[in-house]
Design a protein around this motif. Structure first.
Motif, PDB file in Angstrom:
ATOM      1  N   ALA A  68      12.625  11.676  63.170  1.00  0.00           N
ATOM      2  CA  ALA A  68      12.674  13.125  63.363  1.00  0.00           C
ATOM      3  C   ALA A  68      12.140  13.858  62.140  1.00  0.00           C
ATOM      4  CB  ALA A  68      14.112  13.554  63.660  1.00  0.00           C
ATOM      5  N   THR A  69      12.518  13.401  60.950  1.00  0.00           N
ATOM      6  CA  THR A  69      12.053  14.039  59.721  1.00  0.00           C
ATOM      7  C   THR A  69      10.559  13.886  59.550  1.00  0.00           C
ATOM      8  OG1 THR A  69      14.175  13.590  58.670  1.00  0.00           O
ATOM      9  CG2 THR A  69      12.318  14.102  57.228  1.00  0.00           C
ATOM     10  N   LEU A  98      21.197   5.412  63.922  1.00  0.00           N
ATOM     11  CA  LEU A  98      21.150   6.845  63.638  1.00  0.00           C
ATOM     12  C   LEU A  98      20.205   7.126  62.471  1.00  0.00           C
ATOM     13  CD1 LEU A  98      22.250   9.766  63.737  1.00  0.00           C
ATOM     14  CD2 LEU A  98      24.152   8.989  62.311  1.00  0.00           C
ATOM     15  N   LEU A  99      20.298   6.321  61.427  1.00  0.00           N
ATOM     16  CA  LEU A  99      19.414   6.506  60.275  1.00  0.00           C
ATOM     17  C   LEU A  99      17.955   6.302  60.662  1.00  0.00           C
ATOM     18  CD1 LEU A  99      21.516   4.671  57.530  1.00  0.00           C
ATOM     19  CD2 LEU A  99      21.297   7.144  57.912  1.00  0.00           C
ATOM     20  N   ARG A 115      16.753   9.363  62.637  1.00  0.00           N
ATOM     21  CA  ARG A 115      16.677  10.531  61.751  1.00  0.00           C
ATOM     22  C   ARG A 115      15.389  10.510  60.931  1.00  0.00           C
ATOM     23  NH1 ARG A 115      20.799  13.860  60.138  1.00  0.00           N
ATOM     24  NH2 ARG A 115      20.071  13.757  57.990  1.00  0.00           N
ATOM     25  N   ARG A 116      14.984   9.327  60.504  1.00  0.00           N
ATOM     26  CA  ARG A 116      13.730   9.213  59.757  1.00  0.00           C
ATOM     27  C   ARG A 116      12.543   9.591  60.628  1.00  0.00           C
ATOM     28  NH1 ARG A 116      13.557   6.009  55.188  1.00  0.00           N
ATOM     29  NH2 ARG A 116      11.380   6.695  55.116  1.00  0.00           N
ATOM     30  N   TRP A 175      25.387  10.581  66.512  1.00  0.00           N
ATOM     31  CA  TRP A 175      26.587  10.739  65.696  1.00  0.00           C
ATOM     32  C   TRP A 175      27.840  10.519  66.542  1.00  0.00           C
ATOM     33  CZ3 TRP A 175      27.348  10.461  60.794  1.00  0.00           C
ATOM     34  CH2 TRP A 175      26.373  10.868  59.881  1.00  0.00           C
ATOM     35  N   ALA A 216      18.939  12.086  67.161  1.00  0.00           N
ATOM     36  CA  ALA A 216      19.738  11.872  65.957  1.00  0.00           C
ATOM     37  C   ALA A 216      21.106  12.537  66.080  1.00  0.00           C
ATOM     38  CB  ALA A 216      18.985  12.403  64.738  1.00  0.00           C
ATOM     39  N   LEU A 217      21.141  13.745  66.647  1.00  0.00           N
ATOM     40  CA  LEU A 217      22.404  14.458  66.785  1.00  0.00           C
ATOM     41  C   LEU A 217      23.360  13.743  67.742  1.00  0.00           C
ATOM     42  CD1 LEU A 217      21.120  18.158  66.962  1.00  0.00           C
ATOM     43  CD2 LEU A 217      22.278  17.027  65.038  1.00  0.00           C
ATOM     44  N   ARG A 267      14.828  14.816  67.097  1.00  0.00           N
ATOM     45  CA  ARG A 267      15.947  15.403  66.366  1.00  0.00           C
ATOM     46  C   ARG A 267      17.221  15.391  67.211  1.00  0.00           C
ATOM     47  NH1 ARG A 267      14.736  20.897  63.372  1.00  0.00           N
ATOM     48  NH2 ARG A 267      13.424  19.406  62.254  1.00  0.00           N
TER      49      ARG A 267
END
Length: 418
Positions: free
Chosen positions: A197-198, A190-191, A194-195, A87, A83-84, A80
C-alpha cells in the motif's frame, strides 16, 4: 510466478514478492487457527453440531455484511483497505491465545471461538473484494486469470504449511501455541500488504487530476477487456458457486468425525487428512496455472467427480485409502472453486468487480455456512456415511445439470487464455 506480477504496474520485484507473501502468510494463519478451533470444539463437546456451527460462523456474518455493503465495495484504495482489515485478524488470534492461556471455562472458550470466527467471516468477505479489484485493475484480462490462479496456488501452499503445523502442535503440545502462531502469521501478512500500500500510494499522490486514492488503479492498462456478459451468465456463476464452495466446509466439518471413526482420538491422523486436503488444493492450483487441464473441462467434470469421491470417502475405513480419497476430492472441489473465482473477476464490468465479488462471496459464504451446519446435523442425526452420501448426491446433480446449461459457451469464453 513473479514474472506474471512484474507484467503489471509494480515498481519492483520486491513488491510482487510481498503480494505473494500476503497470500501465503494469511492462508497459513487461517489454516492454523481453523484446524485448532474445529478440533478443540469437538474435543470439548463431543458434538459435531458445535463443530459445524463454528465452521458456519466463519462464513455467515460475512454474507450479511456483504449484502449490506456491496455498493461500497468498489470505493477506496484496495491495498490500503487490505492492510486495515487485517488488523482485525491479528487482534482476533491474539485474543484466542490469551483466552486459552487464562484457562477460562469451556463456555467462554467456545464463545471466543464463535466471536473470532464471525470477525474472520467479515474480513474475508471484504478482502476478497479488495483483492479482486486490485488484480482486475492492474492486469490485462489474460494476465489477470494467471495472477488469480497463481496467487491462489500460493495461498494453498500457505494452507498446507499451516494445516500441517497445527496438527503437529496439537499432537505434541496443545491448542494455545496454534493461536499464537496464527497471530504472528497474520501480523507478518499485515506488514507485507502495508508495504504494498505504501509503495503504490506514493506515486499515485504525485499524479495530477486524481479524484481519489483509487484513481491510480483505475488508470491501469485496459487492454484485453473481456466481452460483455449477459445477466443470465452472471446469475449462473452465482448459482454454480454454491456446490464446490459449500462442499469444502462440509468436508472440513465431517473430517473430525471421520477421524474419530477411522483413528479414534488421533489428532495426528486429523492433521494428515487436513494436509492431504490442502495438498489436493495445491495440486489443483498447479494444474490450473500450468494449463495442463483446461478450465472448461473442470467446469464439466469436477462436480460429478467430487460426488463419486465423496461417496467413496465416507464408505471406507482403511486409513491409506481415506487419505488418498481426501486428496483427490479436495483437488476436484478446489479446482472448481478456483475457476469460479476467476470467473468472478473476469465476468462483470470493470467498475463493478468489487460489487459482484461481494455478492458472489455472499452467496458462497451462505453456502459454506449452510453446508457446515448441515454436515454437523447429518453426522449427529444420521451418521457419517449418510452425511457423505447426501453431499455426493448434491454434487452429482449440479454436475449433471451443468451439461445442459445454455450459458456454458458464454461462460467458457471468459476463462479462455490464449
Amino acid at each position: 510466478m513473479i514474472a506474471v506480477f512484474e507484467a503489471g504496474s509494480f515498481r519492483s520485484p520486491s513488491a510482487a514478492t510481498r503480494l505473494l507473501g500476503f497470500f501465503f502468510l494469511g492462508s497459513a494463519a487461517e489454516a492454523v487457527q481453523r484446524v485448532a478451533v474445529l478440533w478443540v470444539s469437538y474435543e470439548l463437546t463431543g458434538n459435531a453440531m458445535v463443530t459445524g456451527a463454528m465452521g458456519a460462523a466463519a462464513y455467515v456474518p460475512g454474507v450479511v455484511l456483504g449484502l449490506l455493503l456491496r455498493k461500497k465495495a468498489d470505493a477506496g484504495q484496495a491495498a490500503r483497505l487490505l492492510a486495515l482489515t487485517n488488523w482485525v485478524l491479528f487482534t482476533g488470534s491474539s485474543a484466542l491465545a490469551l483466552v486459552w492461556a487464562a484457562k477460562l471455562p469451556q463456555e467462554a472458550i467456545l464463545g471466543a471461538f464463535a466471536l473470532v470466527q464471525c470477525s474472520l467471516s467479515v474480513v474475508k468477505t471484504l478482502n476478497k473484494a479488495y483483492v479482486g479489484r486490485f488484480i482486475r485493475r492492474q492486469f490485462a484480462s489474460a494476465n489477470g486469470v494467471r495472477v488469480r490462479e497463481r496467487a491462489t496456488s500460493m495461498a494453498l501452499i500457505g494452507g498446507l504449511v499451516g494445516g500441517g503445523s497445527a496438527g503437529l502442535l496439537l499432537d505434541t503440545i496443545e491448542a494455545g501455541p496454534c493461536f499464537g502462531v496464527a497471530a504472528l502469521l497474520y501480523l507478518l501478512s499485515l506488514l507485507a500488504v502495508r508495504r504494498i500500500a505504501t509503495e503504490r500510494t506514493a506515486p499515485e499522490r504525485a499524479r495530477s487530476g486524481t479524484e481519489s486514492g483509487e484513481s491510480g488503479e483505475a488508470r491501469a492498462s485496459a487492454a484485453s477487456k473481456p466481452p460483455p456478459v449477459s445477466t443470465s451468465a452472471l446469475r449462473m456463476i452465482l448459482l454454480y458457486s454454491i456446490p464446490s464452495s459449500g462442499a469444502l466446509p462440509f468436508i472440513s466439518t465431517v473430517t473430525v468425525a471421520l477421524t474419530q471413526t477411522v483413528a479414534p482420538g488421533s489428532s495426528t491422523f486429523y492433521s494428515i487428512l487436513t494436509v492431504a486436503g490442502t495438498c489436493g488444493g495445491f495440486l489443483a492450483g498447479i494444474v490450473l496455472s500450468s494449463g495442463r487441464l483446461p478450465s472448461a473441462v473442470i467446469l464439466s467434470a469436477a462436480l460429478v467427480t467430487g460426488g463419486l469421491l465423496t461417496a467413496g470417502l465416507v464408505s471406507t475405513r482403511w486409513q491409506p485409502t481415506v487419505v488418498l480419497l481426501m486428496l483427490l476430492l479436495s483437488m476436484a472441489l478446489t479446482a472448481h472453486t478456483m475457476v469460479m473465482q476467476v470467473l468472478t473477476n473476469q465476468a462483470p464490468p470493470e467498475d463493478q468487480v468489487g460489487r459482484f465479488t461481494v455478492v458472489r462471496n455472499s452467496v458462497a459464504g451462505l453456502a459454506k455456512g449452510g453446508f457446515a451446519l448441515l454436515a454437523g446435523w447429518l453426522v449427529e442425526s444420521a451418521g457419517l456415511t449418510v452425511a457423505g452420501l447426501v453431499l455426493a448426491a448434491v454434487l452429482g446433480v449440479f454436475g449433471i445439470v451443468w451439461w445442459n446449461v445454455r450459458q456454458r459457451a458464454e461462460i467458457k469464453e471468459l476463462i479462455r487464455v490464449d
